[in-house]
Write a protein that holds these residues in place. Structure first.
Motif, PDB file in Angstrom:
ATOM      1  N   ALA A 132       0.831  -1.214   0.000  1.00  0.00           N
ATOM      2  CA  ALA A 132       0.000   0.000   0.000  1.00  0.00           C
ATOM      3  C   ALA A 132       0.863   1.261   0.000  1.00  0.00           C
ATOM      4  N   TYR A 133       2.041   1.183   0.594  1.00  0.00           N
ATOM      5  CA  TYR A 133       2.898   2.365   0.721  1.00  0.00           C
ATOM      6  C   TYR A 133       3.648   2.702  -0.571  1.00  0.00           C
ATOM      7  N   LEU A 134       3.423   1.874  -1.599  1.00  0.00           N
ATOM      8  CA  LEU A 134       4.026   2.137  -2.910  1.00  0.00           C
ATOM      9  C   LEU A 134       3.082   2.902  -3.824  1.00  0.00           C
ATOM     10  N   LYS A 135       1.847   3.128  -3.374  1.00  0.00           N
ATOM     11  CA  LYS A 135       0.855   3.891  -4.147  1.00  0.00           C
ATOM     12  C   LYS A 135       1.035   5.383  -3.884  1.00  0.00           C
ATOM     13  N   GLU A 136       0.724   6.191  -4.872  1.00  0.00           N
ATOM     14  CA  GLU A 136       0.712   7.640  -4.667  1.00  0.00           C
ATOM     15  C   GLU A 136      -0.426   7.989  -3.714  1.00  0.00           C
ATOM     16  N   VAL A 137      -0.221   8.996  -2.878  1.00  0.00           N
ATOM     17  CA  VAL A 137      -1.291   9.394  -1.950  1.00  0.00           C
ATOM     18  C   VAL A 137      -2.456  10.033  -2.700  1.00  0.00           C
ATOM     19  N   ALA A 138      -2.155  10.567  -3.863  1.00  0.00           N
ATOM     20  CA  ALA A 138      -3.151  11.117  -4.783  1.00  0.00           C
ATOM     21  C   ALA A 138      -2.477  11.113  -6.158  1.00  0.00           C
TER      22      ALA A 138
ATOM     23  N   TYR B  30       8.188   7.113  -0.005  1.00  0.00           N
ATOM     24  CA  TYR B  30       9.091   8.242  -0.223  1.00  0.00           C
ATOM     25  C   TYR B  30       8.996   9.235   0.941  1.00  0.00           C
ATOM     26  N   LEU B  31       7.785   9.498   1.396  1.00  0.00           N
ATOM     27  CA  LEU B  31       7.609  10.460   2.484  1.00  0.00           C
ATOM     28  C   LEU B  31       8.260   9.969   3.778  1.00  0.00           C
ATOM     29  N   LEU B  32       8.203   8.666   4.037  1.00  0.00           N
ATOM     30  CA  LEU B  32       8.881   8.132   5.213  1.00  0.00           C
ATOM     31  C   LEU B  32      10.389   8.313   5.075  1.00  0.00           C
TER      32      LEU B  32
ATOM     33  N   ILE C 210      15.403   2.284  -4.248  1.00  0.00           N
ATOM     34  CA  ILE C 210      15.230   2.873  -2.919  1.00  0.00           C
ATOM     35  C   ILE C 210      15.090   1.757  -1.890  1.00  0.00           C
ATOM     36  N   PRO C 211      15.361   2.061  -0.631  1.00  0.00           N
ATOM     37  CA  PRO C 211      15.223   1.030   0.396  1.00  0.00           C
ATOM     38  C   PRO C 211      13.782   0.516   0.482  1.00  0.00           C
ATOM     39  N   SER C 212      13.645  -0.694   0.962  1.00  0.00           N
ATOM     40  CA  SER C 212      12.313  -1.290   1.129  1.00  0.00           C
ATOM     41  C   SER C 212      11.571  -0.604   2.266  1.00  0.00           C
ATOM     42  N   ILE C 213      10.271  -0.779   2.289  1.00  0.00           N
ATOM     43  CA  ILE C 213       9.468  -0.207   3.369  1.00  0.00           C
ATOM     44  C   ILE C 213       9.893  -0.809   4.708  1.00  0.00           C
ATOM     45  N   ALA C 214      10.240  -2.090   4.729  1.00  0.00           N
ATOM     46  CA  ALA C 214      10.693  -2.736   5.970  1.00  0.00           C
ATOM     47  C   ALA C 214      11.987  -2.080   6.477  1.00  0.00           C
ATOM     48  N   THR C 215      12.905  -1.812   5.566  1.00  0.00           N
ATOM     49  CA  THR C 215      14.160  -1.149   5.946  1.00  0.00           C
ATOM     50  C   THR C 215      13.881   0.245   6.484  1.00  0.00           C
ATOM     51  N   LEU C 216      13.020   0.978   5.789  1.00  0.00           N
ATOM     52  CA  LEU C 216      12.705   2.336   6.228  1.00  0.00           C
ATOM     53  C   LEU C 216      12.020   2.345   7.588  1.00  0.00           C
ATOM     54  N   LYS C 217      11.118   1.407   7.823  1.00  0.00           N
ATOM     55  CA  LYS C 217      10.458   1.325   9.132  1.00  0.00           C
ATOM     56  C   LYS C 217      11.486   1.081  10.236  1.00  0.00           C
TER      57      LYS C 217
ATOM     58  N   PRO D 118      23.178   8.896   6.081  1.00  0.00           N
ATOM     59  CA  PRO D 118      23.521  10.001   5.160  1.00  0.00           C
ATOM     60  C   PRO D 118      23.141   9.715   3.708  1.00  0.00           C
ATOM     61  N   GLN D 119      23.064   8.441   3.345  1.00  0.00           N
ATOM     62  CA  GLN D 119      22.716   8.068   1.968  1.00  0.00           C
ATOM     63  C   GLN D 119      21.283   8.462   1.607  1.00  0.00           C
ATOM     64  N   TYR D 120      20.442   8.700   2.591  1.00  0.00           N
ATOM     65  CA  TYR D 120      19.046   9.029   2.320  1.00  0.00           C
ATOM     66  C   TYR D 120      18.860  10.463   1.816  1.00  0.00           C
ATOM     67  N   GLU D 121      19.813  11.320   2.083  1.00  0.00           N
ATOM     68  CA  GLU D 121      19.673  12.704   1.635  1.00  0.00           C
ATOM     69  C   GLU D 121      19.540  12.792   0.118  1.00  0.00           C
ATOM     70  N   ALA D 122      20.410  12.096  -0.607  1.00  0.00           N
ATOM     71  CA  ALA D 122      20.371  12.144  -2.074  1.00  0.00           C
ATOM     72  C   ALA D 122      19.082  11.542  -2.616  1.00  0.00           C
ATOM     73  N   ILE D 123      18.588  10.497  -1.968  1.00  0.00           N
ATOM     74  CA  ILE D 123      17.396   9.796  -2.461  1.00  0.00           C
ATOM     75  C   ILE D 123      16.110  10.539  -2.118  1.00  0.00           C
ATOM     76  N   PHE D 124      16.027  11.041  -0.865  1.00  0.00           N
ATOM     77  CA  PHE D 124      14.744  11.526  -0.353  1.00  0.00           C
ATOM     78  C   PHE D 124      14.671  13.036  -0.101  1.00  0.00           C
ATOM     79  N   THR D 125      15.777  13.724  -0.290  1.00  0.00           N
ATOM     80  CA  THR D 125      15.747  15.178  -0.095  1.00  0.00           C
ATOM     81  C   THR D 125      16.117  15.911  -1.378  1.00  0.00           C
ATOM     82  N   LYS D 126      17.125  15.408  -2.057  1.00  0.00           N
ATOM     83  CA  LYS D 126      17.610  16.092  -3.259  1.00  0.00           C
ATOM     84  C   LYS D 126      16.959  15.592  -4.542  1.00  0.00           C
ATOM     85  N   SER D 127      16.249  14.473  -4.459  1.00  0.00           N
ATOM     86  CA  SER D 127      15.611  13.896  -5.645  1.00  0.00           C
ATOM     87  C   SER D 127      14.111  13.753  -5.409  1.00  0.00           C
ATOM     88  N   PRO D 128      13.298  14.126  -6.387  1.00  0.00           N
ATOM     89  CA  PRO D 128      11.853  13.921  -6.256  1.00  0.00           C
ATOM     90  C   PRO D 128      11.506  12.434  -6.244  1.00  0.00           C
ATOM     91  N   ASP D 129      10.330  12.118  -5.743  1.00  0.00           N
ATOM     92  CA  ASP D 129       9.856  10.737  -5.730  1.00  0.00           C
ATOM     93  C   ASP D 129       9.833  10.189  -7.149  1.00  0.00           C
TER      94      ASP D 129
END
Length: 158
Positions: free
Chosen positions: A31-37, A45-47, A86-93, A69-80
C-alpha cells in the motif's frame, strides 16, 4: 517553567513520530508504494524523506553524525520516482525506529541550556543577534514538518 515548555515541545515531536509510525503499521507494505493522490508522492518516499530530514538534527545539534547520510540524495535532493533503487518499506520502518530511539535518547539528556543554545548552522555572531535560532526552534520546525507530511500520507486510499 522553561523546562515544562521544552518537555511539551518534545512531547509534541514524539506524538508526531508515533502518529507516523502508527500509519506505517496500518496497511500491508504494498500500500505504501501507491501515490497518496494522482501525481503525488508515495508514502514510502515520504517516510524516507522524514528520516533524512530528522537525521539531520544529529549533526545540527552537535550530537554526532547522521545515521543514514545516503538518504539525503534519495529523499531530499531527488523527487519521488526519480531514483530507481530505494530502500524497502521494511528497511525504512526499521531505520525510522532506530533514528527516533537515538534522537529520543539524546533529547532526554539535553538540558534547558542545550535546547536554548545555537545549532551548528548559525554562527555565533548571528546567534547573538537572533537568539531564537536555537535547537528548540529547530525541533518545533521539524515537528511541524512531520505534521505536514503526516497530513499528506493520510490521503492514501489503500
Amino acid at each position: 517553567m522553561t523546562e515544562q515548555i521544552i518537555q511539551q515541545i518534545i512531547n509534541a515531536w514524539l506524538a508526531q513520530n508515533k502518529t507516523v509510525t502508527d500509519f506505517f503499521t496500518k496497511y500491508g507494505d504494498e500500500a505504501y508504494l501507491k501515490e497518496v493522490a494522482p501525481g503525488r508522492n508515495r508514502p514510502i518516499y515520504l517516510l524516507g524523506h522524514l528520516i533524512a530530514s530528522n537525521d539531520g538534527m544529529l549533526p545540527l545539534f552537535g550530537l554526532g553524525e547522521k545515521l543514514f547520510p545516503q538518504y539525503e540524495a534519495i529523499f531530499t535532493k531527488s523527487p519521488d520516482k526519480t531514483v530507481a533503487d530505494i530502500p524497502s518499506i521494511a528497511t525504512l520502518k526499521n531505520d525510522w525506529e532506530k533514528l527516533n530511539n537515538t534522537l529520543q535518547d539524546h533529547f532526554s539528556k539535553m538540558t534547558t541550556a542545550d535546547w536554548l543554545s545555537r545549532h551548528s548552522a548559525v554562527s555565533d555572531e548571528d546567534f547573538a543577534k537572533e537568539p531564537l535560532r536555537n535547537k528548540l526552534n529547530v525541533l518545533i520546525g521539524r515537528t511541524n514538518h512531520q505534521s505536514y507530511h503526516r497530513g499528506q500520507i493520510n490521503l492514501l486510499n489503500a
